[in-house]
Scaffold this motif. Structure first.
Motif, short mmCIF file in Angstrom:
data_model
loop_
_atom_site.label_atom_id
_atom_site.label_comp_id
_atom_site.label_asym_id
_atom_site.label_seq_id
_atom_site.Cartn_x
_atom_site.Cartn_y
_atom_site.Cartn_z
N SER A 173 3.70 0.74 -1.01
CA SER A 173 4.23 -0.19 -0.02
C SER A 173 3.85 -1.63 -0.35
O SER A 173 2.74 -1.90 -0.84
N HIS A 174 4.76 -2.53 -0.07
CA HIS A 174 4.48 -3.96 -0.26
C HIS A 174 3.54 -4.42 0.86
O HIS A 174 3.73 -4.04 2.02
N PRO A 175 2.54 -5.23 0.55
CA PRO A 175 1.57 -5.61 1.59
C PRO A 175 2.13 -6.48 2.70
O PRO A 175 1.59 -6.49 3.81
N THR A 176 3.23 -7.22 2.42
CA THR A 176 3.76 -8.15 3.44
C THR A 176 5.25 -7.97 3.70
O THR A 176 5.71 -8.26 4.80
N ASP A 177 6.00 -7.50 2.73
CA ASP A 177 7.45 -7.39 2.88
C ASP A 177 7.80 -6.07 3.59
O ASP A 177 7.67 -4.99 3.01
N ARG A 215 10.55 -4.80 4.22
CA ARG A 215 11.68 -4.08 3.62
C ARG A 215 11.19 -3.07 2.59
O ARG A 215 11.92 -2.13 2.24
N HIS A 216 9.98 -3.25 2.09
CA HIS A 216 9.44 -2.36 1.07
C HIS A 216 8.17 -1.66 1.56
O HIS A 216 7.22 -1.46 0.81
N MET A 217 8.15 -1.33 2.84
CA MET A 217 7.09 -0.52 3.42
C MET A 217 7.70 0.81 3.86
O MET A 217 8.90 0.92 4.06
N PHE A 218 6.85 1.81 4.01
CA PHE A 218 7.36 3.14 4.35
C PHE A 218 6.59 3.74 5.54
O PHE A 218 6.00 4.82 5.42
N PRO A 219 6.59 3.06 6.69
CA PRO A 219 5.78 3.55 7.81
C PRO A 219 6.21 4.91 8.32
O PRO A 219 5.37 5.76 8.67
N ALA A 220 7.53 5.15 8.38
CA ALA A 220 8.02 6.44 8.89
C ALA A 220 7.63 7.58 7.94
O ALA A 220 7.19 8.65 8.39
#
Length: 314
Positions: free
Chosen positions: A116-120, A122-127
Motif C-alpha cells: 500500500s502507498h503510505p499517502t495515496d 488510490r493505491h491502498m487496500f483497506p478492504a
C-alpha cells in the motif's frame, strides 16, 4: 527438509513435490500425505515470510520483485494447506492446519500493507487488508475454542488473536490474549513462542499512553532479545525456509525499540553499549557465514590440523 533453505530452494521444492507424488500413488497413505502437504506449506510460508520481512535487503541486492514472489509463494502455501486439511484425520491435526492458515492470512494482510502507498488512497487496500485479517481471526478463534486441539496449537491461536487485536488498536484485548499464550508457552517449554509473545507485549506497551508503559515495554523487549540470542543457534544458515537472515530481519525492530526506549529514559551510555553489542553480533554472524565448513576442510586436507583450525599453534 534437509534440502531446504535460501540457497537450495529449488532442490527443496522438487523433493517435496516428488514425495507428494510418490505418496499419492500409494494406498492408505493419508497420514503421510497430511504431513507432506503440511510441511510443504510450512516451508512455503516460511520462505514467504523471509521474502516479505527481508524484502528491502533483497531489493538492494538486486533480487527482482521479492514481494510478487512472496505472493506467488503465498498462493502455493494456501493450496498445500487445503490439501493437508483433506488428509487430517483428527481434530488436533485439523486445528494445526487451521492455525497455519490463520498465520497465512495474517501474512497476506502484512503483504498488502507493505504494497500500500503510505499517502495515496488510490493505491491502498483497506478492504482487502480487513478481509484477510477477518479470515485469520475467524480461523484463530475456531482453533482457540477447539478443546481437542493440543496446548501448543491453542497457544498459537491466542497469540494470533493478540496480534490481530494489536493491529486493530485493541491493546487491552491484545494483552489478554498474549498473556494467555505466554502462560501456555511457558508450561510447554516453548522458547520460540515465549520470545514472540514478549515482542508483541513490548509493542502493546509501547503503544499505551499511561505511566509505566515505557519501563514495561523495555523489559519485554529486553527479554525478547535475550531469548532470541538463545534461539539464533537453532536456526542454521539454511533451515526449513526460515533463513537466519529472515530470523533476524523479523526481529530487527526489537533492537531499535530498545535503543529508543533507553534514550527516552536518559540511559544514553546503555543505548550506545547496546548498539555496539548488536554490531558485534552482526560481525560475528557474517564471519560464521563466510567460514568454511570444518568437516569439508578435514576431508579435503586429511591429517592437516592447521587447515581444520588455523588458530592452532605448533
Amino acid at each position: 527438509l534437509s534440502e531446504s533453505g535460501p540457497s537450495r530452494d529449488f532442490d527443496a521444492v522438487v523433493a517435496f513435490r516428488s514425495a507428494i507424488t510418490e505418496l499419492s500413488a500409494s494406498e492408505r497413505q493419508s497420514a503421510d500425505l497430511y504431513r507432506a502437504h503440511n510441511n510443504f506449506g510450512n516451508f512455503l510460508l516460511g520462505r514467504c515470510q523471509d521474502q516479505l520481512y527481508n524484502h528491502a535487503f533483497q531489493m538492494a541486492s538486486g533480487i527482482r520483485h521479492p514481494l510478487m514472489t512472496a505472493l506467488t509463494g503465498w498462493m502455493q502455501a494456501c493450496a498445500q494447506y487445503s490439501e493437508a486439511l483433506e488428509h487430517a484425520s483428527d481434530p488436533d491435526q485439523q486445528a494445526a492446519i487451521r492455525i497455519n492458515q490463520a498465520r497465512l492470512w495474517a501474512l497476506l494482510a502484512d503483504i498488502l500493507r507493505t504494497l500500500s502507498h503510505p499517502t495515496d488512497k488510490r493505491h491502498m487496500f483497506p478492504a482487502a487488508i480487513q478481509a484477510a485479517s477477518s479470515r485469520s481471526q475467524r480461523l484463530a478463534e475456531r482453533v482457540a475454542h477447539t478443546q481437542e486441539a493440543g496446548q501448543l496449537t491453542r497457544a498459537v491461536a491466542q497469540e494470533m488473536l493478540a496480534l490481530l487485536s494489536y493491529r486493530q488498536g485493541e491493546l487491552g484485548t491484545a494483552v489478554n490474549h498474549a498473556q494467555r499464550a505466554l502462560a501456555t508457552y511457558v508450561d510447554v517449554g516453548s522458547l520460540t513462542g515465549a520470545e514472540s509473545v514478549y515482542r508483541l507485549l513490548g509493542l502493546c506497551e509501547r503503544a499505551r499512553p499511561d505511566d509505566g508503559s515505557t519501563s514495561r515495554a523495555l523489559n519485554y523487549f529486553m527479554t525478547s532479545e535475550q531469548l532470541a540470542q538463545v534461539l539464533r543457534e537453532r536456526y542454521p544458515l539454511d533451515h526449513f525456509g526460515l533463513s537466519r537472515a529472515g530470523f533476524f530481519s523479523r526481529r530487527a525492530y526489537v533492537n531499535e525499540q530498545i535503543v529508543d526506549l533507553l534514550i527516552a529514559d536518559g540511559h544514553h551510555a546503555q543505548a550506545v553499549e547496546h548498539v555496539e553489542r548488536a554490531e558485534q553480533g552482526a560481525v560475528l554472524e557474517q564471519h560464521a557465514e563466510l567460514a568454511p565448513d570444518p568437516h569439508e576442510v578435514a576431508v579435503a586436507h586429511p591429517g592437516d590440523l592447521l587447515a581444520v583450525d588455523p588458530d592452532l599453534t605448533v
